[in-house]
Design an enzyme around this catalytic site. Structure first.
Site: not given
Ligand code: F0G
Length: 465
Positions: A74, A450, A259, A126-127, A216, A218
């Site tokens: 833990y 979406h 990613k 990102f969304d 950010d 990823a």
């Molecule tokens: N930031 C970026 C640039 C992303 O592409 C994503 C996720 C996130 C944050 C959020 O991360 O999914 O681990 O919670 N992108 C995926 C996509 C879902 O399909 O592009 P997460």
């Protein structure tokens, strides 16, 4: 000396997973049952799944081996220290906070820094980033360069933030901006990279205004590869060296490690500010778990520690970027309208140009996605009016900035013949494009619509196709 023109997959396959091959009838039934939302289609009804490159990577033998060393204690697990060392080595940041995925980092970071009256500028959010910023009452503002807003324009770093507008923005809102975000690569803007020069300039502006800069990150490794390939003076450097410099220009970052860490789950939040880190850790304990596991199993932390290093391998990155460009070039040659140039993790179809007869309010991206699934069993994702637009009080759609269809390519999963199949299917749909009409949204939730909204076709029957 033999100089191969073919850039081969730098791996061979040890475990195979059968590919679902649903019939056209089964695909029709799946679409009807999903009310045309591809997020509601079961994966075993999808032949080639290009919905996302997130969490869909094939892990390496070293990652699987590392998982056996997972320490599930833990507190203070060995796996945490190995993970922390890998992230520290890459980012150079003082505080490393594991989380279960990117949006958990966003939720924590913006709960601490956001709130009504706050404004968060980015190249493009990102969304989930946008949703997490806005959920706190803050405003998410996209300041990507002009070229980044137009799919047809060529520019080596279309993900760059407009530094002049950023400077003006920070001057206009003193005390209101908790941090500035650079998404590398810029996912919603087409997987386009941000240059080192742009990161450096953004840093200088941020620091002049006393505002921290966050990445950010990823897809940091793909971004580093583009810097090496396209930015003056960077050709001789290793992707690892470039990535380290990117992070050292920032004050903090968060990563969806699903990613560019080849993880099936995982992420982290990292920063230098002690006070901010303490606040984030408190929230982490409330929602994710103790700070040495952050919602992950020890074995996940092990896989990520290995993945973060593997992803910077030059042969891998060369193959990765080349294989995306391969799909892009074949579609471009066939006249399919694409966001230019090729992105890192995905090829983006320009749905407005693909279906000029379908206006943005009638969701051309959604229409192309449905056609690709129906014809080829290919699952893509709309990045456009469904994802970023909204329904106005009069019931009409407020269109998003662009209407794109993203064909995201999972890492180390599909072969070149899978991609040849995709190219063939997109060309087939493109040749028959005149027959398609649009959709309307007949149900939507209040946020991130979406994922769960449903659709009704407008004046055509996609199931009769
Ligand atoms: N930031 C970026 C640039 C992303 O592409 C994503 C996720 C996130 C944050 C959020 O991360 O999914 O681990 O919670 N992108 C995926 C996509 C879902 O399909 O592009 P997460």
């Amino acid at each position: 000396m033999f100089q191969a023109q073919t850039i081969i997959e730098p791996f061979r396959v040890k475990v195979v997973e059968p590919l679902p091959l649903p019939t056209r009838e089964e695909r029709r039934a799946a679409l009807a049952a999903a009310s045309f939302n591809l997020f509601s289609v079961p994966a075993d009804k999808v032949t080639i799944d290009l919905m996302t490159d997130s969490g869909t990577s094939a892990m390496s033998q070293e990652q699987w081996a590392a998982m056996m060393r997972g320490d599930e204690s833990y507190a203070g697990a060995r796996s945490f220290y190995r993970f922390r060392e890998a992230v520290e080595d890459l980012t150079g940041m003082r505080h490393i906070i594991p989380v279960h995925q990117g949006r958990a980092a966003e939720k924590i970071l913006f709960t601490v820094t956001g709130g009504p009256d706050r404004k968060v500028p980015a190249n493009t959010h990102f969304d989930t980033t946008r949703a997490n910023v806005e959920h706190t009452g803050a405003e998410a503002v996209d300041l990507v360069i002009e070229e980044g807003r137009r799919p047809e324009t060529e520019h080596p770093f279309k993900g760059n933030i407009d530094t002049e507008r950023l400077d003006e923005f920070l001057a206009a809102h003193p005390g209101r901006v908790p941090l500035v975000v650079l998404t590398v690569t810029n996912n919603s803007g087409g997987g386009q990279p941000v240059s080192l020069a742009n990161i450096r300039a953004a840093r200088e502006i941020c620091h002049r205004h006393g505002v921290p800069l966050f990445l950010d990150c990823a897809r940091f490794a793909e971004n580093a590869w583009f810097i090496r390939a396209r930015e003056e003076g960077q050709a001789g450097r290793s992707p690892a060296e470039i990535a380290r410099e990117m992070f050292r220009l920032a004050d903090g970052c968060w990563m969806s490690s699903k990613k560019d860490a080849f993880g099936n789950i995982g992420g982290f939040l990292a920063m230098n500010d002690d006070g901010l880190a303490a606040e984030c850790r408190n929230l982490l304990i409330l929602t994710e778990g103790f700070p040495t596991y952050g919602g992950l199993a020890g074995r996940d932390l092990e896989a990520l520690a290995v993945g973060l290093r593997e992803v910077l391998d030059e042969h891998y990155l060369e193959y990765r970027i080349r294989s995306t460009a391969y799909v892009w070039e074949h579609l471009d040659r066939a006249g399919v309208p694409l966001l230019r140039p090729a992105g890192g993790h995905a090829v983006y179809l320009d749905a407005r140009a693909f279906l000029p007869q379908v206006p943005p309010e009638e969701l051309p991206g959604q229409t192309v996605s449905v056609a690709l699934y129906l014809e080829g069993g290919i699952r893509s994702v709309e990045i456009g009016t469904v994802m970023f637009g909204r329904t106005r009080p009069d019931g009409r759609q407020q269109p998003g900035m662009m209407d794109l269809v993203r064909l995201a390519i999972p890492r180390r999963v599909y072969t070149q013949s899978h991609m040849d199949y995709v190219i063939e299917a997109v060309r087939y749909v493109f040749e028959r494009r005149d027959r398609y009409r649009g959709f309307r949204i007949d149900f939507e939730p209040p946020e991130l619509r979406h994922f769960t909204c449903t659709f009704a076709p407008l004046g055509w029957d996609p199931l009769a196709e």
